[in-house]
Scaffold this motif. Structure first.
Motif, PDB file in Angstrom:
ATOM      1  N   GLY A 143      41.473  42.987  52.619  1.00 46.88           N
ATOM      2  CA  GLY A 143      40.790  42.501  51.426  1.00 46.88           C
ATOM      3  C   GLY A 143      41.181  41.114  50.966  1.00 46.88           C
ATOM      4  O   GLY A 143      40.755  40.679  49.891  1.00 46.88           O
ATOM      5  N   ARG A 144      41.944  40.391  51.788  1.00 43.85           N
ATOM      6  CA  ARG A 144      42.320  39.019  51.414  1.00 43.85           C
ATOM      7  C   ARG A 144      41.192  38.078  51.837  1.00 43.85           C
ATOM      8  O   ARG A 144      41.312  37.290  52.770  1.00 43.85           O
ATOM      9  CB  ARG A 144      43.650  38.629  52.060  1.00 43.85           C
ATOM     10  CG  ARG A 144      44.826  39.518  51.630  1.00 43.85           C
ATOM     11  CD  ARG A 144      46.172  38.955  52.027  1.00 43.85           C
ATOM     12  NE  ARG A 144      46.388  38.894  53.454  1.00 43.85           N
ATOM     13  CZ  ARG A 144      47.013  39.824  54.181  1.00 43.85           C
ATOM     14  NH1 ARG A 144      47.456  40.942  53.596  1.00 43.85           N
ATOM     15  NH2 ARG A 144      47.197  39.671  55.482  1.00 43.85           N
ATOM     16  N   CYS A 145      40.087  38.160  51.132  1.00 49.22           N
ATOM     17  CA  CYS A 145      38.833  37.587  51.600  1.00 49.22           C
ATOM     18  C   CYS A 145      38.499  36.217  51.031  1.00 49.22           C
ATOM     19  O   CYS A 145      37.798  35.432  51.654  1.00 49.22           O
ATOM     20  CB  CYS A 145      37.677  38.540  51.279  1.00 49.22           C
ATOM     21  SG  CYS A 145      37.495  38.937  49.524  1.00 49.22           S
ATOM     22  N   GLY A 146      38.957  35.910  49.813  1.00 49.88           N
ATOM     23  CA  GLY A 146      38.478  34.723  49.121  1.00 49.88           C
ATOM     24  C   GLY A 146      37.147  35.015  48.439  1.00 49.88           C
ATOM     25  O   GLY A 146      36.599  36.122  48.554  1.00 49.88           O
ATOM     26  N   TRP A 147      36.616  34.022  47.742  1.00 49.53           N
ATOM     27  CA  TRP A 147      35.369  34.251  47.000  1.00 49.53           C
ATOM     28  C   TRP A 147      34.593  32.948  46.864  1.00 49.53           C
ATOM     29  O   TRP A 147      35.110  31.856  47.123  1.00 49.53           O
ATOM     30  CB  TRP A 147      35.650  34.865  45.632  1.00 49.53           C
ATOM     31  CG  TRP A 147      36.584  34.079  44.761  1.00 49.53           C
ATOM     32  CD1 TRP A 147      36.261  33.135  43.822  1.00 49.53           C
ATOM     33  CD2 TRP A 147      38.018  34.162  44.740  1.00 49.53           C
ATOM     34  NE1 TRP A 147      37.381  32.623  43.215  1.00 49.53           N
ATOM     35  CE2 TRP A 147      38.489  33.243  43.766  1.00 49.53           C
ATOM     36  CE3 TRP A 147      38.959  34.925  45.458  1.00 49.53           C
ATOM     37  CZ2 TRP A 147      39.833  33.073  43.487  1.00 49.53           C
ATOM     38  CZ3 TRP A 147      40.309  34.740  45.181  1.00 49.53           C
ATOM     39  CH2 TRP A 147      40.724  33.829  44.206  1.00 49.53           C
ATOM     40  N   TYR A 148      33.336  33.104  46.444  1.00 45.80           N
ATOM     41  CA  TYR A 148      32.432  31.965  46.296  1.00 45.80           C
ATOM     42  C   TYR A 148      32.041  31.754  44.834  1.00 45.80           C
ATOM     43  O   TYR A 148      32.028  32.699  44.034  1.00 45.80           O
ATOM     44  CB  TYR A 148      31.149  32.189  47.098  1.00 45.80           C
ATOM     45  CG  TYR A 148      31.284  32.007  48.589  1.00 45.80           C
ATOM     46  CD1 TYR A 148      31.457  30.742  49.151  1.00 45.80           C
ATOM     47  CD2 TYR A 148      31.210  33.105  49.439  1.00 45.80           C
ATOM     48  CE1 TYR A 148      31.550  30.587  50.520  1.00 45.80           C
ATOM     49  CE2 TYR A 148      31.303  32.951  50.818  1.00 45.80           C
ATOM     50  CZ  TYR A 148      31.478  31.688  51.343  1.00 45.80           C
ATOM     51  OH  TYR A 148      31.576  31.534  52.702  1.00 45.80           O
ATOM     52  N   TYR A 149      31.673  30.498  44.541  1.00 48.54           N
ATOM     53  CA  TYR A 149      31.119  30.136  43.244  1.00 48.54           C
ATOM     54  C   TYR A 149      29.741  29.508  43.424  1.00 48.54           C
ATOM     55  O   TYR A 149      29.485  28.819  44.411  1.00 48.54           O
ATOM     56  CB  TYR A 149      31.974  29.075  42.547  1.00 48.54           C
ATOM     57  CG  TYR A 149      33.398  29.439  42.261  1.00 48.54           C
ATOM     58  CD1 TYR A 149      33.739  30.171  41.120  1.00 48.54           C
ATOM     59  CD2 TYR A 149      34.429  29.007  43.099  1.00 48.54           C
ATOM     60  CE1 TYR A 149      35.061  30.462  40.833  1.00 48.54           C
ATOM     61  CE2 TYR A 149      35.753  29.302  42.819  1.00 48.54           C
ATOM     62  CZ  TYR A 149      36.060  30.036  41.682  1.00 48.54           C
ATOM     63  OH  TYR A 149      37.382  30.330  41.401  1.00 48.54           O
ATOM     64  N   ARG A 150      28.908  29.708  42.411  1.00 47.62           N
ATOM     65  CA  ARG A 150      27.738  28.866  42.209  1.00 47.62           C
ATOM     66  C   ARG A 150      28.098  27.848  41.130  1.00 47.62           C
ATOM     67  O   ARG A 150      29.009  28.097  40.316  1.00 47.62           O
ATOM     68  CB  ARG A 150      26.516  29.699  41.809  1.00 47.62           C
ATOM     69  CG  ARG A 150      26.683  30.479  40.511  1.00 47.62           C
ATOM     70  CD  ARG A 150      25.401  31.205  40.104  1.00 47.62           C
ATOM     71  NE  ARG A 150      24.991  32.197  41.094  1.00 47.62           N
ATOM     72  CZ  ARG A 150      25.377  33.478  41.080  1.00 47.62           C
ATOM     73  NH1 ARG A 150      26.211  33.911  40.130  1.00 47.62           N
ATOM     74  NH2 ARG A 150      24.959  34.323  41.988  1.00 47.62           N
ATOM     75  N   VAL A 151      27.414  26.734  41.101  1.00 48.70           N
ATOM     76  CA  VAL A 151      27.684  25.692  40.116  1.00 48.70           C
ATOM     77  C   VAL A 151      26.661  25.808  38.985  1.00 48.70           C
ATOM     78  O   VAL A 151      25.456  25.731  39.219  1.00 48.70           O
ATOM     79  CB  VAL A 151      27.638  24.292  40.761  1.00 48.70           C
ATOM     80  CG1 VAL A 151      27.811  23.199  39.706  1.00 48.70           C
ATOM     81  CG2 VAL A 151      28.730  24.173  41.832  1.00 48.70           C
ATOM     82  N   ILE A 152      27.153  25.996  37.778  1.00 40.99           N
ATOM     83  CA  ILE A 152      26.300  26.120  36.592  1.00 40.99           C
ATOM     84  C   ILE A 152      26.036  24.749  35.979  1.00 40.99           C
ATOM     85  O   ILE A 152      24.915  24.440  35.566  1.00 40.99           O
ATOM     86  CB  ILE A 152      26.949  27.052  35.555  1.00 40.99           C
ATOM     87  CG1 ILE A 152      27.264  28.417  36.168  1.00 40.99           C
ATOM     88  CG2 ILE A 152      26.049  27.203  34.323  1.00 40.99           C
ATOM     89  CD1 ILE A 152      26.064  29.165  36.698  1.00 40.99           C
ATOM     90  N   GLU A 153      27.076  23.924  35.916  1.00 37.83           N
ATOM     91  CA  GLU A 153      26.955  22.548  35.425  1.00 37.83           C
ATOM     92  C   GLU A 153      27.654  21.626  36.414  1.00 37.83           C
ATOM     93  O   GLU A 153      28.814  21.857  36.759  1.00 37.83           O
ATOM     94  CB  GLU A 153      27.610  22.383  34.047  1.00 37.83           C
ATOM     95  CG  GLU A 153      26.978  23.209  32.943  1.00 37.83           C
ATOM     96  CD  GLU A 153      27.767  23.112  31.635  1.00 37.83           C
ATOM     97  OE1 GLU A 153      28.745  22.321  31.573  1.00 37.83           O
ATOM     98  OE2 GLU A 153      27.407  23.831  30.678  1.00 37.83           O
TER      99      GLU A 153
END
Length: 216
Positions: A143-153
């Motif tokens: 489960g040491r996967c990391g994660w993603y973001y979308r940019v809101i601003e």
């Protein structure tokens, strides 16, 4: 609000990876100065495979530097783990891992505002990069996967800036649980949870589709 020290902000160019016709930008390097944060990611960062990488829901990849010593011990020492960027991440921090990050969390990254959109599903390129054939399978298990973001601003970030959590997301869906249910095999006893995920607008569309498929 919680603040986290950024170890590095990283970008990469698409270069030859395995065969003459294969390219990848997984090899990220730290930037020296301020960089623009756009709706599609960091200025100057590339993705060789637009089908599986990049896009608004995968604008930024974050991997916890906290995992590096664990990986180093597990792999018996590895040169890639001597500095940030081993996992193709754009953001490296300490003190923030998959159990601490919730789907929909919003952070200030410099002057940009970003939102957690889903976990990172490991692919074969990590195995090739590390020279460990079952690297992706290990990540699915641990489960040491990391994660993603979308940019809101959109905005700008520079080395030395802090990552500041501005808004908390869904307490029921930390990234470690989300990853386990959608990728790690936890779907087998999670029919109601899968149906919930399939209807969550904050979850990246690709994972909403996967949740719906797994729910049957």
């Amino acid at each position: 609000m919680s603040s986290y020290s950024i170890s590095a902000i990283l970008t990469g160019r698409a270069v030859r990876f395995r065969a003459a016709d294969e390219q990848s930008a997984i090899a990220k390097v730290p930037v020296d100065g301020a960089v623009r944060v756009t709706f599609l990611g960091l200025a100057g960062d590339e993705q060789a495979d637009a089908k599986h990488h990049g896009g608004p829901d995968k604008a930024l990849h974050h991997y916890a530097a906290d995992h590096y010593p664990v990986w180093d011990a597990e792999l018996g020492g590895h040169g890639l783990l001597a500095s940030p960027g081993a996992f193709g991440e754009n953001i490296a921090t300490t003190g923030l891992t998959e159990g601490d990050v919730w789907l929909g969390d919003r952070f200030r990254l410099g002057s940009a505002l970003i939102e957690v959109s889903h976990g990172r599903q490991p692919c074969w390129k990590l195995g090739h990069r590390f020279g460990v054939t079952d690297m992706a399978a290990r990540i699915v298990r641990n489960g040491r996967c990391g994660w993603y973001y979308r940019v809101i601003e959109e905005g700008e970030v520079a080395p030395g800036d802090a990552l500041i959590r501005d808004v908390r997301g869904l307490a029921a869906w930390p990234i470690d649980r989300l990853f386990h249910v959608v990728i790690g095999g936890g779907h087998k006893r999670a029919g109601d949870a899968l149906r919930e995920l399939a209807d969550l607008p904050v979850l990246a569309q690709a994972w909403r589709d996967r949740a719906a498929q797994l729910a049957g």
